[in-house]
Each structure stands twice: as structure tokens, then as C-alpha cells.
Design an enzyme around this catalytic site. Structure first.
Site, PDB file in Angstrom:
ATOM      1  N   ILE A   1       8.694  51.938 -31.913  1.00  9.62           N
ATOM      2  CA  ILE A   1       9.371  52.332 -32.780  1.00  9.62           C
ATOM      3  C   ILE A   1      10.946  52.394 -32.431  1.00  9.62           C
ATOM      4  O   ILE A   1      12.067  52.402 -32.837  1.00  9.62           O
ATOM      5  CB  ILE A   1       8.985  52.514 -33.100  1.00  9.62           C
ATOM      6  CG1 ILE A   1       9.553  52.688 -35.583  1.00  9.62           C
ATOM      7  CG2 ILE A   1       9.434  53.944 -33.734  1.00  9.62           C
ATOM      8  CD1 ILE A   1       8.620  53.633 -36.250  1.00  9.62           C
TER       9      ILE A   1
ATOM     10  N   ASN B   1       2.513  58.175 -20.144  1.00 17.99           N
ATOM     11  CA  ASN B   1       2.409  59.916 -19.965  1.00 17.99           C
ATOM     12  C   ASN B   1       0.964  60.678 -20.361  1.00 17.99           C
ATOM     13  O   ASN B   1       0.138  60.077 -20.679  1.00 17.99           O
ATOM     14  CB  ASN B   1       3.839  60.427 -21.536  1.00 17.99           C
ATOM     15  CG  ASN B   1       5.181  59.348 -20.920  1.00 17.99           C
ATOM     16  OD1 ASN B   1       5.618  59.800 -19.804  1.00 17.99           O
ATOM     17  ND2 ASN B   1       5.579  59.594 -22.102  1.00 17.99           N
TER      18      ASN B   1
ATOM     19  N   GLY C   1       6.259  64.398 -21.585  1.00 19.21           N
ATOM     20  CA  GLY C   1       7.425  64.123 -22.867  1.00 19.21           C
ATOM     21  C   GLY C   1       5.525  63.381 -23.798  1.00 19.21           C
ATOM     22  O   GLY C   1       5.941  63.186 -24.075  1.00 19.21           O
ATOM     23  N   GLN C   2       4.378  63.858 -23.943  1.00 22.83           N
ATOM     24  CA  GLN C   2       3.743  63.023 -23.875  1.00 22.83           C
ATOM     25  C   GLN C   2       4.027  63.663 -25.361  1.00 22.83           C
ATOM     26  O   GLN C   2       3.430  64.807 -25.947  1.00 22.83           O
ATOM     27  CB  GLN C   2       2.260  62.893 -23.990  1.00 22.83           C
ATOM     28  CG  GLN C   2       1.003  62.261 -24.272  1.00 22.83           C
ATOM     29  CD  GLN C   2      -0.430  62.435 -24.205  1.00 22.83           C
ATOM     30  OE1 GLN C   2      -0.787  62.899 -22.756  1.00 22.83           O
ATOM     31  NE2 GLN C   2      -1.468  61.352 -24.957  1.00 22.83           N
TER      32      GLN C   2
ATOM     33  N   HIS D   1      -2.052  55.864 -24.572  1.00 22.48           N
ATOM     34  CA  HIS D   1      -1.090  54.559 -24.548  1.00 22.48           C
ATOM     35  C   HIS D   1      -0.779  53.302 -23.009  1.00 22.48           C
ATOM     36  O   HIS D   1      -0.012  55.171 -22.873  1.00 22.48           O
ATOM     37  CB  HIS D   1      -0.137  54.413 -25.583  1.00 22.48           C
ATOM     38  CG  HIS D   1       0.877  55.534 -25.676  1.00 22.48           C
ATOM     39  ND1 HIS D   1       0.498  57.109 -26.084  1.00 22.48           N
ATOM     40  CD2 HIS D   1       2.241  55.793 -25.481  1.00 22.48           C
ATOM     41  CE1 HIS D   1       1.404  58.076 -26.130  1.00 22.48           C
ATOM     42  NE2 HIS D   1       2.575  57.724 -25.315  1.00 22.48           N
TER      43      HIS D   1
ATOM     44  N   HIS E   1       3.177  52.214 -21.516  1.00 26.09           N
ATOM     45  CA  HIS E   1       4.035  52.233 -21.655  1.00 26.09           C
ATOM     46  C   HIS E   1       4.714  50.523 -20.858  1.00 26.09           C
ATOM     47  O   HIS E   1       4.398  50.575 -19.790  1.00 26.09           O
ATOM     48  CB  HIS E   1       5.458  52.573 -21.604  1.00 26.09           C
ATOM     49  CG  HIS E   1       5.556  53.588 -22.548  1.00 26.09           C
ATOM     50  ND1 HIS E   1       6.256  53.924 -23.875  1.00 26.09           N
ATOM     51  CD2 HIS E   1       4.780  55.183 -22.899  1.00 26.09           C
ATOM     52  CE1 HIS E   1       5.680  55.043 -24.076  1.00 26.09           C
ATOM     53  NE2 HIS E   1       5.262  56.311 -23.620  1.00 26.09           N
TER      54      HIS E   1
END
Ligand code: AMP
Ligand code: ZN
Length: 114
Positions: free
Chosen positions: A31, A87, A93-94, A100, A102
Site C-alpha cells: 500500500i 524483515n 523494522g518489521q 511476509h 517484500h
């Protein structure tokens, strides 16, 4: 899992731009894209992070990476290159605790990551 954004996308309670779906894996546009191609690939099963992945579910990682490769090819970035990020935990920074991967591409990446 209740309260999990990505489970909400899997259940179609939260809208997303889905680019691939099969029995075990879902892929959708991030998003808040950080590159011309920025897609998230997730298992349909709720697993909080890589640290929580049970031994018997390890083959899921292969499926997810193979799907990332296929999407990279579809988007025309296989040759130019792409980056896979997974992450895990606070220092990474998760933000979403549903594992998931990226897939980033379509621009030159810098190294090392910030
Ligand atoms: P991470 O920091 O690895 O946990 O990344 C979580 C990613 O999920 C971020 O890149 C967010 O932009 C993305 N994200 C959060 N909510 C949504 C959503 N509803 N649809 C698509 N991507 C999302
Ligand atoms: Zn979840």
C-alpha cells in the site's frame, strides 16, 4: 488471526490489489510502495515472523521465493534485478507480524540497507 491486517486481506475483509493467489500463498501490492515494483508475498497461514515458522512449514519459504521470482519475471524485472526482504523483529523494522517477503524492483537499489 483476529486483528491481523494480512489475515484480513486473505479473508477479503480488507481490500488489496492482489497479484497472485493459490491455496497456500497470496501476493499483493504494498500500500506504500517504495519502488516501482513493490509486492508482498505471504503464506495464507498466520505465522508471526520467521522466528515463529515451525520446522514442518519451512517448505513454505521455497514456495514464497519461487512466487517472488515468477512475479519478478511477469513484471519484467528478472534481468534488471530485484531485492527480496524479509524483515524479522524490532531491529529490522518489521511492522506487520504476519510473515511476509517484500519484492522490490524497477529502480537501482542502494547498499547497505538503512
Ligand atoms: P514490514 O515493515 O516488513 O512489516 O512491512 C509491512 C509492509 O506492509 C509495509 O511496507 C506496509 O506498507 C505494508 N502494508 C501495511 N498495510 C497494508 C495493506 N493494508 N495493504 C498493503 N500493504 C500494507
Ligand atoms: Zn495474519
Amino acid at each position: 488471526m483476529e486483528g491481523c491486517i494480512f489475515c484480513g486481506i486473505i479473508n477479503k475483509n480488507i481490500p488489496a490489489r492482489i497479484v497472485h493467489e493459490d491455496d497456500e500463498v497470496l501476493a499483493f501490492e504494498d500500500i506504500n510502495a517504495k519502488a516501482p515494483v513493490h509486492i508482498l508475498i505471504i503464506p495464507k497461514e498466520h505465522i508471526g515472523s520467521l522466528n515463529d515458522l515451525p520446522k514442518d512449514r519451512e517448505p513454505l519459504l521455497g514456495q514464497i521465493l519461487a512466487r517472488a521470482r515468477a512475479i519478478a519475471a511477469e513484471r519484467g524485472i528478472a534481468k534488471s534485478g530485484y531485492r527480496i526482504v524479509l524483515n524479522t523483529g524490532p531491529d529490522s523494522g518489521q511492522e506487520v507480524f504476519h510473515i511476509h517477503v517484500h519484492l522490490f524492483g524497477g529502480r537501482r537499489m542502494t547498499w547497505p540497507p538503512g
